[in-house]
Design a protein around this motif. Sequence first.
Motif, PDB file in Angstrom:
ATOM      1  N   ALA A 107       0.818  -1.221   0.000  1.00  0.00           N
ATOM      2  CA  ALA A 107       0.000   0.000   0.000  1.00  0.00           C
ATOM      3  C   ALA A 107       0.846   1.262   0.000  1.00  0.00           C
ATOM      4  O   ALA A 107       0.309   2.372  -0.090  1.00  0.00           O
ATOM      5  N   GLY A 108       2.165   1.100   0.128  1.00  0.00           N
ATOM      6  CA  GLY A 108       3.047   2.264   0.122  1.00  0.00           C
ATOM      7  C   GLY A 108       3.294   2.872   1.490  1.00  0.00           C
ATOM      8  O   GLY A 108       3.830   3.986   1.597  1.00  0.00           O
ATOM      9  N   ASP A 109       2.919   2.164   2.564  1.00  0.00           N
ATOM     10  CA  ASP A 109       3.119   2.684   3.912  1.00  0.00           C
ATOM     11  C   ASP A 109       4.593   2.617   4.314  1.00  0.00           C
ATOM     12  O   ASP A 109       5.328   1.720   3.880  1.00  0.00           O
ATOM     13  N   LEU A 110       5.006   3.532   5.160  1.00  0.00           N
ATOM     14  CA  LEU A 110       6.341   3.500   5.735  1.00  0.00           C
ATOM     15  C   LEU A 110       6.363   2.413   6.810  1.00  0.00           C
ATOM     16  O   LEU A 110       5.495   2.381   7.686  1.00  0.00           O
ATOM     17  N   ILE A 111       7.354   1.521   6.752  1.00  0.00           N
ATOM     18  CA  ILE A 111       7.455   0.421   7.711  1.00  0.00           C
ATOM     19  C   ILE A 111       8.492   0.788   8.770  1.00  0.00           C
ATOM     20  O   ILE A 111       9.669   0.974   8.470  1.00  0.00           O
ATOM     21  N   VAL A 112       8.027   0.876  10.028  1.00  0.00           N
ATOM     22  CA  VAL A 112       8.885   1.302  11.130  1.00  0.00           C
ATOM     23  C   VAL A 112       8.903   0.209  12.195  1.00  0.00           C
ATOM     24  O   VAL A 112       7.865  -0.119  12.779  1.00  0.00           O
ATOM     25  N   LEU A 113      10.080  -0.352  12.454  1.00  0.00           N
ATOM     26  CA  LEU A 113      10.244  -1.302  13.546  1.00  0.00           C
ATOM     27  C   LEU A 113      10.608  -0.511  14.798  1.00  0.00           C
ATOM     28  O   LEU A 113      11.554   0.277  14.792  1.00  0.00           O
ATOM     29  N   VAL A 114       9.856  -0.729  15.878  1.00  0.00           N
ATOM     30  CA  VAL A 114      10.062   0.017  17.124  1.00  0.00           C
ATOM     31  C   VAL A 114      10.310  -1.000  18.231  1.00  0.00           C
ATOM     32  O   VAL A 114       9.420  -1.763  18.589  1.00  0.00           O
ATOM     33  N   SER A 115      11.528  -1.021  18.771  1.00  0.00           N
ATOM     34  CA  SER A 115      11.899  -2.125  19.655  1.00  0.00           C
ATOM     35  C   SER A 115      12.845  -1.704  20.776  1.00  0.00           C
ATOM     36  O   SER A 115      13.700  -0.836  20.596  1.00  0.00           O
ATOM     37  N   GLY A 116      12.701  -2.373  21.920  1.00  0.00           N
ATOM     38  CA  GLY A 116      13.644  -2.199  23.016  1.00  0.00           C
ATOM     39  C   GLY A 116      14.934  -2.943  22.785  1.00  0.00           C
ATOM     40  O   GLY A 116      15.901  -2.759  23.533  1.00  0.00           O
ATOM     41  N   SER A 117      14.971  -3.792  21.763  1.00  0.00           N
ATOM     42  CA  SER A 117      16.195  -4.493  21.403  1.00  0.00           C
ATOM     43  C   SER A 117      17.170  -3.506  20.770  1.00  0.00           C
ATOM     44  O   SER A 117      16.885  -2.317  20.652  1.00  0.00           O
ATOM     45  N   PHE A 118      18.351  -3.994  20.334  1.00  0.00           N
ATOM     46  CA  PHE A 118      19.347  -3.070  19.801  1.00  0.00           C
ATOM     47  C   PHE A 118      19.682  -3.383  18.357  1.00  0.00           C
ATOM     48  O   PHE A 118      19.308  -4.419  17.816  1.00  0.00           O
ATOM     49  N   ARG A 119      20.387  -2.440  17.740  1.00  0.00           N
ATOM     50  CA  ARG A 119      20.539  -2.443  16.291  1.00  0.00           C
ATOM     51  C   ARG A 119      21.226  -3.695  15.757  1.00  0.00           C
ATOM     52  O   ARG A 119      20.911  -4.163  14.664  1.00  0.00           O
ATOM     53  N   ALA A 120      22.179  -4.243  16.501  1.00  0.00           N
ATOM     54  CA  ALA A 120      22.880  -5.441  16.017  1.00  0.00           C
ATOM     55  C   ALA A 120      21.893  -6.570  15.745  1.00  0.00           C
ATOM     56  O   ALA A 120      21.955  -7.225  14.702  1.00  0.00           O
ATOM     57  N   CYS A 121      20.971  -6.802  16.681  1.00  0.00           N
ATOM     58  CA  CYS A 121      19.961  -7.854  16.500  1.00  0.00           C
ATOM     59  C   CYS A 121      18.934  -7.489  15.442  1.00  0.00           C
ATOM     60  O   CYS A 121      18.466  -8.348  14.694  1.00  0.00           O
ATOM     61  N   LEU A 122      18.564  -6.225  15.408  1.00  0.00           N
ATOM     62  CA  LEU A 122      17.463  -5.798  14.550  1.00  0.00           C
ATOM     63  C   LEU A 122      17.858  -5.588  13.094  1.00  0.00           C
ATOM     64  O   LEU A 122      17.014  -5.699  12.208  1.00  0.00           O
ATOM     65  N   ALA A 123      19.129  -5.291  12.841  1.00  0.00           N
ATOM     66  CA  ALA A 123      19.556  -4.997  11.471  1.00  0.00           C
ATOM     67  C   ALA A 123      19.256  -6.134  10.498  1.00  0.00           C
ATOM     68  O   ALA A 123      18.689  -5.889   9.423  1.00  0.00           O
ATOM     69  N   PRO A 124      19.612  -7.394  10.803  1.00  0.00           N
ATOM     70  CA  PRO A 124      19.292  -8.452   9.842  1.00  0.00           C
ATOM     71  C   PRO A 124      17.797  -8.692   9.695  1.00  0.00           C
ATOM     72  O   PRO A 124      17.316  -9.040   8.610  1.00  0.00           O
ATOM     73  N   ILE A 125      17.035  -8.480  10.764  1.00  0.00           N
ATOM     74  CA  ILE A 125      15.581  -8.624  10.698  1.00  0.00           C
ATOM     75  C   ILE A 125      14.995  -7.542   9.799  1.00  0.00           C
ATOM     76  O   ILE A 125      14.165  -7.817   8.924  1.00  0.00           O
ATOM     77  N   ALA A 126      15.439  -6.310  10.008  1.00  0.00           N
ATOM     78  CA  ALA A 126      14.937  -5.193   9.196  1.00  0.00           C
ATOM     79  C   ALA A 126      15.283  -5.374   7.728  1.00  0.00           C
ATOM     80  O   ALA A 126      14.469  -5.093   6.842  1.00  0.00           O
ATOM     81  N   ARG A 127      16.492  -5.843   7.467  1.00  0.00           N
ATOM     82  CA  ARG A 127      16.910  -6.044   6.081  1.00  0.00           C
ATOM     83  C   ARG A 127      16.089  -7.155   5.428  1.00  0.00           C
ATOM     84  O   ARG A 127      15.666  -7.033   4.266  1.00  0.00           O
ATOM     85  N   TYR A 128      15.853  -8.225   6.150  1.00  0.00           N
ATOM     86  CA  TYR A 128      15.066  -9.342   5.620  1.00  0.00           C
ATOM     87  C   TYR A 128      13.637  -8.893   5.290  1.00  0.00           C
ATOM     88  O   TYR A 128      13.062  -9.315   4.272  1.00  0.00           O
ATOM     89  N   LEU A 129      13.076  -8.035   6.139  1.00  0.00           N
ATOM     90  CA  LEU A 129      11.705  -7.568   5.943  1.00  0.00           C
ATOM     91  C   LEU A 129      11.611  -6.334   5.054  1.00  0.00           C
ATOM     92  O   LEU A 129      10.516  -5.901   4.706  1.00  0.00           O
ATOM     93  N   ASP A 130      12.780  -5.753   4.705  1.00  0.00           N
ATOM     94  CA  ASP A 130      12.832  -4.528   3.920  1.00  0.00           C
ATOM     95  C   ASP A 130      12.110  -3.383   4.642  1.00  0.00           C
ATOM     96  O   ASP A 130      11.384  -2.595   4.025  1.00  0.00           O
ATOM     97  N   ALA A 131      12.315  -3.298   5.959  1.00  0.00           N
ATOM     98  CA  ALA A 131      11.729  -2.214   6.747  1.00  0.00           C
ATOM     99  C   ALA A 131      12.438  -0.900   6.408  1.00  0.00           C
ATOM    100  O   ALA A 131      13.619  -0.885   6.056  1.00  0.00           O
ATOM    101  N   ASP A 132      11.713   0.196   6.532  1.00  0.00           N
ATOM    102  CA  ASP A 132      12.266   1.506   6.177  1.00  0.00           C
ATOM    103  C   ASP A 132      13.051   2.149   7.309  1.00  0.00           C
ATOM    104  O   ASP A 132      14.077   2.803   7.074  1.00  0.00           O
TER     105      ASP A 132
END
Length: 236
Positions: A107-132
């Motif tokens: 739909a063209g929405d901006l995808i924002v992951l908001v987490s108490g975790s940290f960037r090292a863990c979240l970076a591969p997840i965000a890349r896999y999901l193509d989060a913005d």
Amino acid sequence: MRRRTAAFLDVDGTVINVTSMFRFLEFRLAAEGHPPSAYRYERQRLKAMTAAGVPRAETNRAYFASYAGADVREIAALAEEWFRAELDRGDFFNEQVVEALRAHQHAGDLIVLVSGSFRACLAPIARYLDADVVVCSDPETAHGRYTGRVERPMIGEAKAEAVRTLTTTARLDLPTSTSYGDHTSDLPLLRMTGRAVVVGEDPEMREQARRHGWTVWPRHHLPQDSQLAHSRHPRP
């Protein structure tokens, strides 16, 4: 200029079926050659803090204390290895939430992951999901190493404040946006958007969903403490 719609998604227990910080800690300690008891001790220490009523932001700070002196690049590389192992193991993602995320992307929405975790863990997840965008806890670093401190854990009201800032800079329209979360600490985030989805069976979250007319989705029940970390050979 027209404002953009966004999807704000908590990660642990919402997008994924596990708690990334603890699963990665287990994996990291095993990779460094520590016995399984090292992870059990650290996990029990943090659980005891929660049971004693210590605020979640403080347990988040206590978690990062164990990273003092760790090399930032080595942790990032190990997190990539951890993520690949989780994918191989299966049942890592909550497929219903991921399907919704894909619909938001379509739909063209901006995808924002908001987490108490940290960037090292979240970076591969965000890349896999193509989060913005990734909004997360950012542990302090100095000279390429973690200091063991984090100034502002991305928990509770911190999530809402970060979203307010992003809403201004990215010109987002909150009334038409959607948020997803599983824990009471996500409530400040869920209350900000026109639509909200509660993931899981938390009684208080379900009651909030009933009061506000939010959608409720189930979550897979998987053990938080797996044998994943110890199914591999420790690094020499």
